[in-house]
Design an enzyme around this catalytic site. Structure first.
Site, PDB file in Angstrom:
ATOM      1  N   HIS A 135      -3.370  -3.768  -9.585  1.00 14.53           N
ATOM      2  CA  HIS A 135      -3.321  -2.306  -9.667  1.00 14.53           C
ATOM      3  C   HIS A 135      -3.990  -1.898 -10.990  1.00 14.53           C
ATOM      4  O   HIS A 135      -3.926  -2.635 -11.982  1.00 14.53           O
ATOM      5  CB  HIS A 135      -1.850  -1.880  -9.663  1.00 14.53           C
ATOM      6  CG  HIS A 135      -1.604  -0.421  -9.574  1.00 14.53           C
ATOM      7  ND1 HIS A 135      -1.690   0.413 -10.661  1.00 14.53           N
ATOM      8  CD2 HIS A 135      -1.261   0.371  -8.534  1.00 14.53           C
ATOM      9  CE1 HIS A 135      -1.409   1.650 -10.292  1.00 14.53           C
ATOM     10  NE2 HIS A 135      -1.146   1.652  -8.998  1.00 14.53           N
ATOM     11  N   ASP A 212       3.883  -8.206 -12.555  1.00 14.74           N
ATOM     12  CA  ASP A 212       4.012  -6.809 -12.157  1.00 14.74           C
ATOM     13  C   ASP A 212       4.764  -6.812 -10.824  1.00 14.74           C
ATOM     14  O   ASP A 212       4.198  -7.104  -9.772  1.00 14.74           O
ATOM     15  CB  ASP A 212       2.612  -6.200 -12.027  1.00 14.74           C
ATOM     16  CG  ASP A 212       2.647  -4.797 -11.428  1.00 14.74           C
ATOM     17  OD1 ASP A 212       3.735  -4.337 -11.044  1.00 14.74           O
ATOM     18  OD2 ASP A 212       1.572  -4.177 -11.336  1.00 14.74           O
ATOM     19  N   GLN A 215       5.878  -4.047  -6.360  1.00 15.88           N
ATOM     20  CA  GLN A 215       5.951  -4.139  -4.891  1.00 15.88           C
ATOM     21  C   GLN A 215       6.878  -5.256  -4.445  1.00 15.88           C
ATOM     22  O   GLN A 215       6.974  -5.532  -3.249  1.00 15.88           O
ATOM     23  CB  GLN A 215       4.545  -4.362  -4.307  1.00 15.88           C
ATOM     24  CG  GLN A 215       3.574  -3.258  -4.620  1.00 15.88           C
ATOM     25  CD  GLN A 215       3.987  -1.920  -4.015  1.00 15.88           C
ATOM     26  OE1 GLN A 215       4.785  -1.860  -3.076  1.00 15.88           O
ATOM     27  NE2 GLN A 215       3.463  -0.838  -4.544  1.00 15.88           N
ATOM     28  N   LYS A 238       9.995   3.163  -6.557  1.00 14.22           N
ATOM     29  CA  LYS A 238       9.633   2.345  -5.393  1.00 14.22           C
ATOM     30  C   LYS A 238      10.838   1.556  -4.903  1.00 14.22           C
ATOM     31  O   LYS A 238      10.782   0.875  -3.886  1.00 14.22           O
ATOM     32  CB  LYS A 238       8.492   1.399  -5.746  1.00 14.22           C
ATOM     33  CG  LYS A 238       7.183   2.135  -6.046  1.00 14.22           C
ATOM     34  CD  LYS A 238       6.102   1.170  -6.469  1.00 14.22           C
ATOM     35  CE  LYS A 238       5.008   1.836  -7.255  1.00 14.22           C
ATOM     36  NZ  LYS A 238       3.943   2.378  -6.440  1.00 14.22           N
ATOM     37  N   CYS A 376      -5.512   2.562  -5.991  1.00 18.42           N
ATOM     38  CA  CYS A 376      -5.544   2.233  -7.423  1.00 18.42           C
ATOM     39  C   CYS A 376      -5.897   0.765  -7.647  1.00 18.42           C
ATOM     40  O   CYS A 376      -5.316   0.102  -8.524  1.00 18.42           O
ATOM     41  CB  CYS A 376      -4.222   2.567  -8.123  1.00 18.42           C
ATOM     42  SG  CYS A 376      -3.868   4.308  -8.129  1.00 18.42           S
TER      43      CYS A 376
HETATM   44  N1  PMP Z   1       1.617  -1.921 -10.202  1.00 20.94           N
HETATM   45  C1  PMP Z   1       1.687  -1.931  -8.863  1.00 20.94           C
HETATM   46  C2  PMP Z   1       1.508  -3.221  -8.117  1.00 20.94           C
HETATM   47  C3  PMP Z   1       1.940  -0.743  -8.174  1.00 20.94           C
HETATM   48  O1  PMP Z   1       2.022  -0.755  -6.843  1.00 20.94           O
HETATM   49  C4  PMP Z   1       2.101   0.458  -8.913  1.00 20.94           C
HETATM   50  C5  PMP Z   1       2.334   1.777  -8.203  1.00 20.94           C
HETATM   51  N2  PMP Z   1       1.458   2.015  -7.142  1.00 20.94           N
HETATM   52  C6  PMP Z   1       2.034   0.397 -10.300  1.00 20.94           C
HETATM   53  C7  PMP Z   1       1.793  -0.803 -10.916  1.00 20.94           C
HETATM   54  C8  PMP Z   1       2.231   1.616 -11.139  1.00 20.94           C
HETATM   55  O2  PMP Z   1       3.515   2.115 -10.933  1.00 20.94           O
HETATM   56  P1  PMP Z   1       3.923   3.558 -11.485  1.00 20.94           P
HETATM   57  O3  PMP Z   1       2.889   4.508 -10.992  1.00 20.94           O
HETATM   58  O4  PMP Z   1       5.260   3.805 -10.866  1.00 20.94           O
HETATM   59  O5  PMP Z   1       3.961   3.477 -12.957  1.00 20.94           O
END
Ligand code: PMP
Length: 418
Positions: A135, A212, A215, A238, A376
């Site tokens: 991401h 990270d 997910q 999430k 993203c």
């Molecule tokens: N890492 C991953 C794998 C994600 O899926 C996301 C959210 N789509 C993020 C980081 C960023 O999370 P947040 O927008 O809640 O800070």
């Protein structure tokens, strides 16, 4: 579920998704005349009443700013906030509550590590290893660092199947590698990365590993001690909790050596114009008034999913996603991205001849919430050679009826884009 076409047979001990969905008020609505099929859980999950009520109760009865007040409400709020830290600690099996830093989300957790860890441990020419499927939140903070501080960012390639080969990560490790920072699960493809092998390879060389877990935490049991990672980050929203709260787990040895990131407020021990001293972690990393009610909501969410059981959630969602993939395979000229095995309940695909945004808009008109675009993860999309995909992502409150709605929406898309 139609009697003629059972999509999915749950074992007798499976969770009762129909009953659980009644805990989520937002799921009980029609969108464009159709029952909502909410399949955008990887972007954010809906909230159970238990979370909404815990936050309302807290605001109605116990709310005040924390830590500094001697009065009753401040003490109650402080207890609620610190108990939430313990709940998060237990949930991911951290060694101590002090290893849990509350942040405003995974993005902030990642920026915190990039900024603070790098000031303590990274010098010009040092390397950070990531993967191509990260991401943006696990790419850009390192990229900024690379530009400003001469740190070298090394992305490990993805395999043709949309996974990551631990040996290819290992091949990038050198004496200058100071951190490996990789997704536990890809948000764009659903790939579960071989994190045990990646961590083992890094540990052989005493290189710390950040996972990270955005997910992962809502969809499988996570045990940071069993994993052996040094940092683990995730967002509350999430995990069926509120927005504006996230977690940075960091092993004590690392946090103790890391300088403050933001400054002011609660992270201060004492201030004078001769100099300022900072508190020990986790307070050192929680500047200003933290998301107090967010922590209360996150703890309620953790209690809620823990009561269902993460193993059962993982098992149910896996069966559901497999059933969905089998049904989607029947649609003409559909291409899937990401592995068939070893995936989380995320399915990423394209329909040949239809732009992903058109697919998303038609699905929306059919009451199906899916996400389209690059998720993203633009470097990953570039590697896959597509501008974007349609992504459906399941939660334990999804049912075969949601799969049927999705398939109907895609059949409609095929009528419009034959
Ligand atoms: N890492 C991953 C794998 C994600 O899926 C996301 C959210 N789509 C993020 C980081 C960023 O999370 P947040 O927008 O809640 O800070």
């Amino acid at each position: 579920m139609t009697a003629a076409r059972p999509l999915f047979r749950a074992p007798p001990d499976a969770l009762d998704a129909e009953a659980l969905r009644r805990d989520f008020p937002a799921l009980n609505q029609k969108i464009h005349g159709f029952p909502l099929a909410y399949l955008d859980n990887a972007a954010s999950a809906q909230k159970p009443r238990a979370v909404l009520e815990a936050m309302t109760r807290f605001y109605e009865n116990d709310y005040a700013n924390i830590h500094r007040g001697v009065h009753e409400l401040s003490q109650r709020a402080t207890n609620a906030y610190e108990n939430a830290r313990k709940t998060a600690q237990r949930f991911i099996n951290a060694n101590a509550a002090d290893e849990i830093v509350f942040t405003r989300g995974a993005t902030e957790s990642l920026n915190l590590v990039a900024s603070s860890f790098s000031r303590a441990f990274l010098r010009e020419g040092d390397e950070v290893v990531i993967t191509e499927l990260e991401h943006h939140a696990n790419i850009v903070p390192w990229q900024v660092l690379a530009k400003e501080r001469g740190v070298i960012l090394k992305p490990a390639p993805i395999t043709p199947g949309g996974s990551v080969d631990a040996a290819q990560v290992e091949a990038l490790l050198t004496k200058r590698t100071k951190l490996v920072s990789v997704a536990h699960v890809s948000n764009a493809l659903g790939t579960v990365l071989p994190v045990a092998d990646i961590i083992a390879a890094a540990k052989k060389r005493d290189i710390p590993v950040l996972l990270d877990g955005c997910q992962a935490v809502g969809h499988m049991p996570v045990d940071v001690r069993a994993l052996g990672c040094d940092f683990y980050v995730f967002s509350g929203h999430k995990l069926y909790g509120p927005t504006g709260i996230g977690v940075l787990y960091g092993r004590k040895e690392w946090l103790a050596e890391m300088p403050p990131w933001q400054t002011g407020g609660d992270m201060i021990e004492s201030v004078s114009f001769k100099g300022t001293t900072f508190r020990e972690p986790p307070a050192r990393f929680e500047a200003g008034t933290p998301p107090i009610a967010g922590a209360v909501g996150l703890a309620a969410a953790i209690d809620y999913v823990s009561a269902i059981g993460m193993e059962r959630i993982a098992d149910y969602e896996r069966r559901l996603a497999d059933a969905a993939r089998a049904e989607l395979s029947k649609i003409n000229r559909i291409t899937f991205y990401g592995p068939r095995d070893n995936h989380s309940p995320i399915i990423s695909f394209n329909l040949e001849g239809a732009h992903a945004h058109d697919v998303g808009s038609i699905l929306d008109r059919c009451g199906v919430a899916a996400r389209t675009g690059h998720h993203c993860a633009e470097p990953l999309m570039e590697r896959l050679g597509v501008p974007g995909t349609t992504r459906v992502s399941f939660a334990f409150y999804n049912t075969p009826a949601d799969i049927e709605a999705l398939c109907r929406g895609l059949e409609k898309t095929r009528e419009i884009f034959p």
